[in-house]
Design a protein around this motif. Structure first.
Motif, PDB file in Angstrom:
ATOM      1  N   GLN A 195     -17.369   4.409 -14.855  1.00 28.40           N
ATOM      2  CA  GLN A 195     -18.814   4.084 -14.562  1.00 28.40           C
ATOM      3  C   GLN A 195     -19.799   3.603 -15.710  1.00 28.40           C
ATOM      4  O   GLN A 195     -20.662   3.064 -15.848  1.00 28.40           O
ATOM      5  CB  GLN A 195     -19.317   4.806 -13.385  1.00 28.40           C
ATOM      6  N   ASP A 196     -19.315   4.300 -17.035  1.00 26.33           N
ATOM      7  CA  ASP A 196     -20.092   4.123 -18.023  1.00 26.33           C
ATOM      8  C   ASP A 196     -19.482   3.192 -19.190  1.00 26.33           C
ATOM      9  O   ASP A 196     -20.423   2.930 -20.158  1.00 26.33           O
ATOM     10  CB  ASP A 196     -20.261   5.529 -18.899  1.00 26.33           C
ATOM     11  N   ALA A 197     -18.634   2.648 -18.855  1.00 27.95           N
ATOM     12  CA  ALA A 197     -17.958   1.800 -19.931  1.00 27.95           C
ATOM     13  C   ALA A 197     -18.336   0.138 -19.780  1.00 27.95           C
ATOM     14  O   ALA A 197     -19.136  -0.280 -18.653  1.00 27.95           O
ATOM     15  CB  ALA A 197     -16.372   1.481 -19.496  1.00 27.95           C
ATOM     16  N   MET A 198     -18.439  -0.377 -20.991  1.00 26.37           N
ATOM     17  CA  MET A 198     -18.948  -1.682 -20.947  1.00 26.37           C
ATOM     18  C   MET A 198     -17.994  -2.765 -21.732  1.00 26.37           C
ATOM     19  O   MET A 198     -17.098  -2.053 -22.188  1.00 26.37           O
ATOM     20  CB  MET A 198     -20.182  -1.603 -21.826  1.00 26.37           C
ATOM     21  N   TRP A 199     -17.923  -3.988 -21.032  1.00 23.99           N
ATOM     22  CA  TRP A 199     -16.899  -4.983 -21.785  1.00 23.99           C
ATOM     23  C   TRP A 199     -17.562  -6.457 -21.632  1.00 23.99           C
ATOM     24  O   TRP A 199     -18.208  -6.849 -20.565  1.00 23.99           O
ATOM     25  CB  TRP A 199     -15.690  -4.848 -20.951  1.00 23.99           C
ATOM     26  N   THR A 200     -17.426  -7.025 -22.824  1.00 21.26           N
ATOM     27  CA  THR A 200     -17.985  -8.355 -22.870  1.00 21.26           C
ATOM     28  C   THR A 200     -17.342  -9.424 -21.725  1.00 21.26           C
ATOM     29  O   THR A 200     -15.819  -9.417 -21.498  1.00 21.26           O
ATOM     30  CB  THR A 200     -17.571  -9.045 -24.192  1.00 21.26           C
ATOM     31  N   GLY A 201     -18.018 -10.104 -21.119  1.00 21.37           N
ATOM     32  CA  GLY A 201     -17.818 -11.097 -20.042  1.00 21.37           C
ATOM     33  C   GLY A 201     -17.438 -10.467 -18.739  1.00 21.37           C
ATOM     34  O   GLY A 201     -16.988 -11.080 -17.828  1.00 21.37           O
TER      35      GLY A 201
END
Length: 522
Positions: free
Chosen positions: A263-269
């Motif tokens: 839930q805290d992760a981010m990823w381009t696109g």
């Protein structure tokens, strides 16, 4: 149906689209009317994202259609029919035509709206009955009772209070019930990053193609608000209660199990990853929070989702959502003027355009412009973190978040920004300012791989602005936080910097702030 004098004029606002809502509970279709108004002011008092405007108006028009199908008379002022500039003007006009004996209203979600409608009722000499909002699990009165006499209003204490009272994720006899699994909070299990390999194939969330009502509104919005930020090309949000339930079912079935760990992760696109995409439906009252909580718990009991994911999801709704609403109403309108860190700088222009060479901000703001959405870590630890470190006036930050996100309603947005993100309330809501270097963003995303700035560096041409401003923030606020029990380690690390290096960081931070103030990097 021709306008005629009515017994009760039931006021339904754009974020009160619940057919079982308190204001509608005893409506008599033969004697009462419902009033709804698409007021220009509600789309312009902050420069609202086109998708936010469309979501509210489309949901309102679908709700009107459902009411009229059920035989309810609706006095509706549409934006494309020269709607009144404000809710107050619209209500005053309706009162003159319908001459109601009484106005009935469910508690609004914003001080400004409540004050305006009360003013119209008083000026028109029509009694106004305001009913508590049953959509929430904790009433404002109960929150005030819980908060009375406490030195600190911490989420964890409030969350446990509601868990116990509601018996949610509890086991054992009622007089000695304990949290399922033995722990109240499983946050430590829910902070994973994707690593260099990325998230892989993420289930695409269900979307809802535009129908005739929504398509007509797209044309209206493009004509009436051509300069509003954002675009409508990606609009597929739920605009009816049935669609909101479908969105919830899709999340529970396809993404809840993986929601917790990442839930805290981010990823381009990847704008949504494993997030629920139901916050807007909850905030417009298209979906009841109890329904969402029950669905998640049922998935856990059926071994379809692990406890850590379910507890994390439940805490967002039962805990955080109810908690910030209590804070908002308890503190009153003055809360919006909070500025404990004395931050007065302007918001960088690229927050409205997305044009910057800071890769994490370009990705996060660009996503908001495209979708009207960003998940909580993008809000707190990218877009919010940067302006906190920079020292932007909290009221400007608040206005940006209220304008740009489709799920933004002031009762939930303001405490999240003023208290959690910007620490402007001096610690009433958050126990510490959430500050970090660019290394946090590097760990939780792939943004830094596409950036010319190095998150490890604070000085030099390749220095990450987050890292430079982080050390400068610690330096500027050392008197306030050096002895704070939850931040002392960060300030001890500051004390280890050589004076020459700290001086270089100060100079670089000052140049950076000057460049941004003059419109640079955007």
């Amino acid at each position: 149906m021709a306008d005629r004098r009515c017994r009760h004029l039931v006021l339904v606002l754009g974020d009160q689209l619940d057919a079982a809502g308190p204001a509608l509970r005893d409506l008599d279709p033969t004697r009462d009317r419902v009033w709804m108004c698409e007021a220009v002011e509600e789309s312009t008092h902050v420069p609202s994202h086109k998708a936010r405007i469309l979501l509210f108006l489309s949901a309102m028009r679908h709700f009107r259609e459902a009411l009229e199908t059920a035989g309810v008379s609706v006095h509706y002022r549409a934006l494309d029919a020269e709607a009144d500039p404000s809710l107050a003007a619209g209500l005053a006009a309706a009162i003159r035509v319908l001459r109601p004996e009484r106005l009935i209203l469910t508690e609004p979600g914003e001080h400004r709206v409540l004050s305006a409608l009360q003013g119209v009722a008083e000026a028109s000499a029509v009694p106004l009955e305001i009913r508590p909002d049953a959509h929430f699990i904790c009433s404002r009165t109960e929150f005030d009772r819980w908060a009375a006499g406490r030195k600190g209003l911490r989420l964890e204490h409030f969350y446990r209070h509601l868990r116990k009272r509601e018996g949610i994720l509890m086991e054992g006899p009622s007089d000695a019930a304990q949290p399922v699994g033995g722990q109240w909070n499983l946050d430590q299990e829910n902070r994973k990053s994707f690593g260099r390999q990325g998230p892989g194939m993420v289930p695409e969330p269900i979307g809802f193609p535009s129908d005739v009502i929504t398509r007509d509104l797209i044309a209206v919005i493009e004509r009436r608000f051509p300069d509003a930020p954002g675009n409508l090309e990606r609009f597929d949000w739920p605009v009816t209660a049935a669609q909101a339930r479908a969105a919830l079912a899709d999340f529970i079935r396809n993404r809840l199990a993986a929601f917790g760990p990442w839930q805290d992760a981010m990823w381009t696109g990847e704008p949504y990853l494993y997030h629920a995409r139901i916050s807007a439906a909850l905030n417009l009252k298209l979906l009841d929070p109890r329904t969402a909580i029950d669905a998640a718990i049922s998935a856990f009991e059926a071994n379809q989702a692990p406890l850590a994911s379910v507890e994390g999801f439940v805490r967002q709704i039962l805990g955080w959502r109810e908690y910030v609403r209590g804070i908002y109403w308890r503190e009153g309108p003055v809360y919006l003027e909070s500025n404990a860190l004395e931050a007065h700088r302007p918001l960088p222009n690229f927050y409205w355009t997305g044009k910057t060479d800071y890769a994490c901000l370009e990705a996060s703001i660009g996503q908001v412009l495209e979708y009207g959405y960003g998940h909580h870590i993008q809000r707190l630890m990218v877009t919010g973190l940067f302006v906190l470190l920079l020292g932007v006036a909290p009221r400007e930050v608040h206005s940006w978040y209220l304008a740009m996100f489709v799920d933004a309603v002031e009762w939930v947005e303001a405490p999240n920004v003023i208290g959690m993100s910007q620490y402007a309330d001096g610690g009433l809501l958050a126990s510490k300012p959430y500050v970090a270097t660019g290394q946090y963003i590097n760990r939780m995303s792939n943004y830094c791989r596409h950036c010319r700035y190095d998150p490890k560096e604070a000085v030099g041409e390749s220095a990450c602005p987050f890292t430079t401003l982080y050390w400068d923030f610690l330096d500027r606020h050392r008197d306030r936080f050096a002895n704070h029990p939850r931040t002392a380690l960060q300030w001890r690390n500051l004390a280890r910097l050589e004076p020459e290096r700290l001086g270089a960081i100060r100079r670089q931070a000052e140049v950076l702030r000057g460049d941004l103030a003059s419109g640079g990097n955007g």
